[in-house]
Design a protein around this motif. Structure first.
Motif, PDB file in Angstrom:
ATOM      1  N   LEU A  80     126.873  78.924  61.256  1.00 18.72           N
ATOM      2  CA  LEU A  80     127.029  79.558  59.938  1.00 18.72           C
ATOM      3  C   LEU A  80     126.663  78.598  58.802  1.00 18.72           C
ATOM      4  O   LEU A  80     126.633  78.998  57.643  1.00 18.72           O
ATOM      5  CB  LEU A  80     128.479  80.035  59.736  1.00 18.72           C
ATOM      6  CG  LEU A  80     129.006  81.081  60.714  1.00 18.72           C
ATOM      7  CD1 LEU A  80     130.476  81.375  60.432  1.00 18.72           C
ATOM      8  CD2 LEU A  80     128.193  82.367  60.603  1.00 18.72           C
ATOM      9  N   ASP A  81     126.439  77.341  59.146  1.00 18.08           N
ATOM     10  CA  ASP A  81     126.185  76.312  58.144  1.00 18.08           C
ATOM     11  C   ASP A  81     127.333  76.243  57.125  1.00 18.08           C
ATOM     12  O   ASP A  81     127.121  76.194  55.915  1.00 18.08           O
ATOM     13  CB  ASP A  81     124.843  76.582  57.436  1.00 18.08           C
ATOM     14  CG  ASP A  81     124.378  75.356  56.659  1.00 18.08           C
ATOM     15  OD1 ASP A  81     124.821  74.244  56.995  1.00 18.08           O
ATOM     16  OD2 ASP A  81     123.589  75.522  55.706  1.00 18.08           O
ATOM     17  N   ILE A  82     128.557  76.288  57.659  1.00 18.51           N
ATOM     18  CA  ILE A  82     129.755  76.158  56.826  1.00 18.51           C
ATOM     19  C   ILE A  82     130.566  74.997  57.376  1.00 18.51           C
ATOM     20  O   ILE A  82     130.839  74.944  58.587  1.00 18.51           O
ATOM     21  CB  ILE A  82     130.617  77.447  56.867  1.00 18.51           C
ATOM     22  CG1 ILE A  82     129.890  78.582  56.143  1.00 18.51           C
ATOM     23  CG2 ILE A  82     131.995  77.219  56.249  1.00 18.51           C
ATOM     24  CD1 ILE A  82     130.630  79.905  56.216  1.00 18.51           C
ATOM     25  N   ARG A  83     130.913  74.058  56.516  1.00 20.07           N
ATOM     26  CA  ARG A  83     131.717  72.917  56.964  1.00 20.07           C
ATOM     27  C   ARG A  83     133.096  73.400  57.422  1.00 20.07           C
ATOM     28  O   ARG A  83     133.760  74.137  56.706  1.00 20.07           O
ATOM     29  CB  ARG A  83     131.853  71.946  55.783  1.00 20.07           C
ATOM     30  CG  ARG A  83     132.631  70.692  56.081  1.00 20.07           C
ATOM     31  CD  ARG A  83     132.390  69.690  54.953  1.00 20.07           C
ATOM     32  NE  ARG A  83     133.299  68.569  55.023  1.00 20.07           N
ATOM     33  CZ  ARG A  83     133.297  67.579  54.147  1.00 20.07           C
ATOM     34  NH1 ARG A  83     132.455  67.575  53.127  1.00 20.07           N
ATOM     35  NH2 ARG A  83     134.153  66.572  54.271  1.00 20.07           N
ATOM     36  N   LEU A  84     133.491  73.015  58.621  1.00 21.52           N
ATOM     37  CA  LEU A  84     134.835  73.329  59.113  1.00 21.52           C
ATOM     38  C   LEU A  84     135.511  72.020  59.488  1.00 21.52           C
ATOM     39  O   LEU A  84     134.941  71.227  60.248  1.00 21.52           O
ATOM     40  CB  LEU A  84     134.782  74.249  60.341  1.00 21.52           C
ATOM     41  CG  LEU A  84     134.273  75.683  60.136  1.00 21.52           C
ATOM     42  CD1 LEU A  84     134.331  76.451  61.458  1.00 21.52           C
ATOM     43  CD2 LEU A  84     135.108  76.410  59.083  1.00 21.52           C
ATOM     44  N   SER A  85     136.700  71.780  58.968  1.00 18.21           N
ATOM     45  CA  SER A  85     137.404  70.535  59.247  1.00 18.21           C
ATOM     46  C   SER A  85     138.753  70.824  59.885  1.00 18.21           C
ATOM     47  O   SER A  85     139.511  71.668  59.408  1.00 18.21           O
ATOM     48  CB  SER A  85     137.646  69.753  57.953  1.00 18.21           C
ATOM     49  OG  SER A  85     136.448  69.621  57.228  1.00 18.21           O
TER      50      SER A  85
END
Ligand code: ADP
Ligand code: MG
Length: 319
Positions: free
Chosen positions: A285-290
């Motif tokens: 998704l090209d979303i940063r997940l931390s």
């Protein structure tokens, strides 16, 4: 311009055209075709009041955009697909430039999200915007706040604190380069609702919430409703480069990034077994997940070295 020509000119056809809207703006109420038996309806409302939810000088386009964005963010948190919106608009005067700017901001995001504006009400008074959004989710798959289990990992999308720092820029309380200021103001006025992420988390996340009042307050809601506690690794809190730069000043801090509101990122919990799957999803998704911590049996929110994080953060009306 009277109420009726105003509605016709600015609100007749906002957002997507949808086949399931049988009667939209113009009658006493909208008529929508029923959804299939396999899905549930999901409904949310958010009211935005000038001076409380957005600074007085906010542009009409940004107000139009944000009034829908905050509701889309609630849909994202539920794992739902938004469909129909109604708009309660109170304005002090009929200013055509303002109305067309507002309509443009609302329309652009509604188109992107596949939402049709199907009705509303327009009144005179202090500037306030109330949007009600209805969406759909496969029956039994809505992401709730009460499903976090001991051992689950806690995840956050994007970066935290930018919108709060953007408000400080707006108020003249934080100064930085023009590019950085643009970035921060964009994060304040044009939040990106994480709809794709929310949908992808169906069947994966055990609990989910969108961060509107700050991480500490909103994660607190998950903990309370799930009857659990948590510890978080403060050094894992995701910060943008622009926010990191601000840490050298006295204005911003890591604490503020965890309690500032208005980020509209998602905070969710998931079992450790799907850690790898979530990292893959992040790439996809090209979303940063931390991953910032884990759910524990002992109630309350702690840092990983055991210090209690007070619930002081987060915006609360009436307090
Ligand atoms: P009523 O008197 O039956 O409440 P209104 O005169 O308030 O109807 O509204 C006329 C029509 O315009 C209705 O279909 C209503 O849903 C729609 N409408 C009014 N204000 C708005 C708005 N701000 N946005 C979208 N639709 C609106
Ligand atoms: Mg009316």
């Amino acid at each position: 311009m009277d109420e009726f020509s105003l509605i016709q000119q600015f609100f007749q056809r906002l957002g997507s055209r949808r086949d399931d809207v049988l009667v939209g703006v113009g009658d006493d109420a909208a008529v929508l075709s029923s959804t299939d038996a396999g899905s549930s309806l999901v409904v949310c409302t958010d009211v935005l009041v000038e001076g409380v939810h957005f600074p007085t000088e906010t542009s009409a386009t940004d107000i139009g955009y944000k009034s829908l964005a905050v509701n889309l963010s609630d849909m994202a948190a539920m794992g739902a697909t938004p469909a129909w919106a109604t708009l309660g608009l109170t304005v002090p005067v009929v200013n055509e430039d303002w109305l067309s700017g507002f309509a443009e901001g609302f329309h652009s995001l509604a188109l992107e999200a596949g939402v049709a504006l199907v009705g509303g009400d327009t009144t005179k008074g202090a500037l306030a915007v109330s949007v009600t959004l209805t969406g759909q989710v496969p029956a039994g798959e809505a992401l709730l706040r009460n499903g976090a289990r001991v051992g689950d990992q806690i995840w956050v999308s994007g970066t935290l604190g930018d919108a709060g720092l953007g408000l400080m820029v707006h108020q003249g309380n934080y100064s930085c380069s023009p590019d950085d200021a643009d970035y921060l103001l964009q994060r304040l006025n044009r939040p990106t609702p994480k709809l794709g992420l929310g949908k992808a988390l169906r069947g994966l996340a055990t609990a989910s919430i969108d961060i509107s009042d700050g991480l500490v307050a909103d994660l607190g809601h998950i903990l309370e409703q799930s009857g659990v506690g948590a510890s978080i690794d403060v050094s894992a809190i995701p910060l943008s480069d622009v926010y990191l730069d601000s840490l050298t000043t006295e204005v911003a801090s890591l604490d503020l990034a965890m309690s500032f509101g208005d980020d509209y990122e998602l905070c969710f919990t998931a079992p450790p077994e799907i850690h790898g799957k979530l990292l893959e999803l992040s790439k996809q998704l090209d979303i940063r997940l931390s991953m910032i911590g884990s759910i524990e049996a002992t109630p309350g929110l702690r840092t990983s070295d055991g210090n209690l994080i007070s619930g002081a953060g987060g915006y609360r009306h009436f307090s």
